[in-house]
Each structure stands twice: as structure tokens, then as C-alpha cells.
Write a protein that holds these residues in place. Sequence first.
Motif, PDB file in Angstrom:
ATOM      1  N   GLY A 170     -28.971 -21.932  -7.989  1.00 51.27           N
ATOM      2  CA  GLY A 170     -30.026 -21.849  -6.987  1.00 51.27           C
ATOM      3  C   GLY A 170     -30.603 -20.458  -6.754  1.00 51.27           C
ATOM      4  N   ILE A 171     -30.042 -19.424  -7.382  1.00 45.27           N
ATOM      5  CA  ILE A 171     -30.507 -18.058  -7.124  1.00 45.27           C
ATOM      6  C   ILE A 171     -31.919 -17.846  -7.668  1.00 45.27           C
ATOM      7  CG2 ILE A 171     -30.082 -15.611  -7.556  1.00 45.27           C
ATOM      8  CD1 ILE A 171     -28.138 -16.950  -5.572  1.00 45.27           C
ATOM      9  N   MET A 214     -36.092 -25.019   1.752  1.00 49.09           N
ATOM     10  CA  MET A 214     -34.641 -24.989   1.799  1.00 49.09           C
ATOM     11  C   MET A 214     -34.113 -24.902   0.375  1.00 49.09           C
ATOM     12  SD  MET A 214     -31.644 -26.902   1.385  1.00 49.09           S
ATOM     13  CE  MET A 214     -32.014 -28.647   1.481  1.00 49.09           C
ATOM     14  N   VAL A 215     -33.075 -24.061   0.193  1.00 52.66           N
ATOM     15  CA  VAL A 215     -32.503 -23.868  -1.137  1.00 52.66           C
ATOM     16  C   VAL A 215     -30.974 -23.919  -1.027  1.00 52.66           C
ATOM     17  CG1 VAL A 215     -32.368 -22.390  -3.176  1.00 52.66           C
ATOM     18  CG2 VAL A 215     -34.436 -22.350  -1.755  1.00 52.66           C
ATOM     19  N   ASN A 216     -30.346 -24.754  -1.857  1.00 55.34           N
ATOM     20  CA  ASN A 216     -28.893 -24.753  -1.990  1.00 55.34           C
ATOM     21  C   ASN A 216     -28.495 -23.688  -3.012  1.00 55.34           C
ATOM     22  OD1 ASN A 216     -28.620 -26.930  -0.250  1.00 55.34           O
ATOM     23  ND2 ASN A 216     -28.531 -28.449  -1.877  1.00 55.34           N
ATOM     24  N   VAL A 217     -27.514 -22.862  -2.682  1.00 48.97           N
ATOM     25  CA  VAL A 217     -27.098 -21.828  -3.626  1.00 48.97           C
ATOM     26  C   VAL A 217     -25.583 -21.716  -3.717  1.00 48.97           C
ATOM     27  CG1 VAL A 217     -29.174 -20.455  -3.128  1.00 48.97           C
ATOM     28  CG2 VAL A 217     -27.027 -19.883  -1.999  1.00 48.97           C
ATOM     29  N   SER A 218     -25.143 -21.160  -4.830  1.00 53.52           N
ATOM     30  CA  SER A 218     -23.763 -20.736  -5.008  1.00 53.52           C
ATOM     31  C   SER A 218     -23.810 -19.354  -5.635  1.00 53.52           C
ATOM     32  CB  SER A 218     -22.989 -21.689  -5.927  1.00 53.52           C
ATOM     33  OG  SER A 218     -21.775 -21.078  -6.348  1.00 53.52           O
ATOM     34  N   CYS A 219     -23.388 -18.356  -4.878  1.00 53.33           N
ATOM     35  CA  CYS A 219     -23.426 -16.980  -5.384  1.00 53.33           C
ATOM     36  C   CYS A 219     -22.420 -16.776  -6.516  1.00 53.33           C
ATOM     37  CB  CYS A 219     -23.154 -15.988  -4.255  1.00 53.33           C
ATOM     38  SG  CYS A 219     -24.422 -16.015  -2.979  1.00 53.33           S
ATOM     39  N   THR A 220     -21.295 -17.456  -6.438  1.00 58.41           N
ATOM     40  CA  THR A 220     -20.263 -17.287  -7.463  1.00 58.41           C
ATOM     41  C   THR A 220     -20.665 -17.955  -8.773  1.00 58.41           C
ATOM     42  OG1 THR A 220     -19.079 -19.227  -6.617  1.00 58.41           O
ATOM     43  CG2 THR A 220     -18.392 -17.066  -5.799  1.00 58.41           C
ATOM     44  N   LYS A 221     -21.388 -19.067  -8.687  1.00 54.33           N
ATOM     45  CA  LYS A 221     -21.798 -19.801  -9.885  1.00 54.33           C
ATOM     46  C   LYS A 221     -23.218 -19.463 -10.333  1.00 54.33           C
ATOM     47  CE  LYS A 221     -17.964 -22.264  -9.746  1.00 54.33           C
ATOM     48  NZ  LYS A 221     -16.898 -22.113 -10.737  1.00 54.33           N
ATOM     49  N   GLY A 222     -23.965 -18.795  -9.441  1.00 62.64           N
ATOM     50  CA  GLY A 222     -25.353 -18.457  -9.764  1.00 62.64           C
ATOM     51  C   GLY A 222     -26.328 -19.598  -9.537  1.00 62.64           C
TER      52      GLY A 222
END
Length: 198
Positions: free
Chosen positions: A186-187, A176-184
Motif C-alpha cells: 500500500g505504500i 483511505m489506504v491500507n498499508v503495511s510498512c514492514t511488507k511495503g
Amino acid sequence: MKADLFQKDCEFFYSVTDIGKHPKTNLPEIAFLGRSNVGKSSVINALVNRKKLVRTSNTPGSTIKINYFKLAERLMLVDLPGHGYAKRAKHLVEDLGHLIKDYLINRANLKKLIFITDARRGIKTEDEVLLDFLNNIGISVILVVNKIDKLNKTEITKLDIEIQHNLNKFKFIESMVNVSCTKGYGIKKLRECIVSNI
């Protein structure tokens, strides 16, 4: 494969609107599935460091085709249509689009499914029904919790506890990975997770 694969050229390859009309390739496929508007397209764009490779929209249900994107002649990224959930969870699988369901059950190239949820929603009953379906058909899953930047620290802590409970329940989820595409956020971890699990 190495995670720097995601820094290489990625281009649109093929669209599918009819069952059984998938491209004939030998490349492994990573597919992205989630409720409409959880940010599937944004996750793909962030993974390959492109802003507009995959079209994004604030309107749920904008993706109505299965879209294939070829990454460096090594890997296929597959953007599945976003699906809405029925009002009653028991109808979820039946209402899952025939095109999506056929792909998930029959596509031999599929090596990993990225199941994306919205951090603000957490894992709901309808998600659990769909996860049961994925488990029953034997698909390998990475759980991605997107839009983590929308939560405060207290909400993140509560979400982490909830997610851990579900990971214990759905042991077939490999990570499982937490991500934020806008902040980058976890990518990089998600890239590494995909490559290590193929």
C-alpha cells in the motif's frame, strides 16, 4: 507533483517544542497524526524509502516534538507527536496536546493530514471524536490503516466493511489506504494518493 518525488532526498529540517515556533517556509506540508504507537514514523520512513530517517520506538509517546522533514525542496513531511486517548472519549480533544492542536488549527502551510490508525483496532469511538474535530476545523484528511499484515483475510473483510461505514459517515475523508510498512503493501498507493490530493 509526481509520486516519484518520494524517491528523492529527504532530510530532517526542524523540531518544534513550543507553540508558534514553526519554521518560516513556503513549502506545502503533509502532517501525520495518530494514537501513540500506530506507526506514524514507520509510515514516513516507508514513504521516502528510508529505514531510519524518522526514529521509531515500541514505547508509546516517544515523539514529543513536532518534527519537520524536507523532501526534495518541494514538500515538508511533519511528524506530529503521538497522542494517547483519554478513558472517556469526550475528553479527547481537550487532552490533545496544545502543541498539536495549535498546529492543526493555525498552520497555513498544512495541506493534507494523514490520519493513521492500527488495523487491529479499527475505528473506535475516540477516533470518531477526533475525526469530528478535524472536520469542524476544516482539515483535508487521508485515512491510513496501518499494520494490515497483522490481520487474516476474514479480519480484513470485517475491517473493510467497518471502514466503509465510517467513510460514508465522515465524507470529508478524501480517501483511505491500507498499508503495511514492514511488507511495503500500500505504500506506492499512498504516495500517489498524497500527490494527487495536494
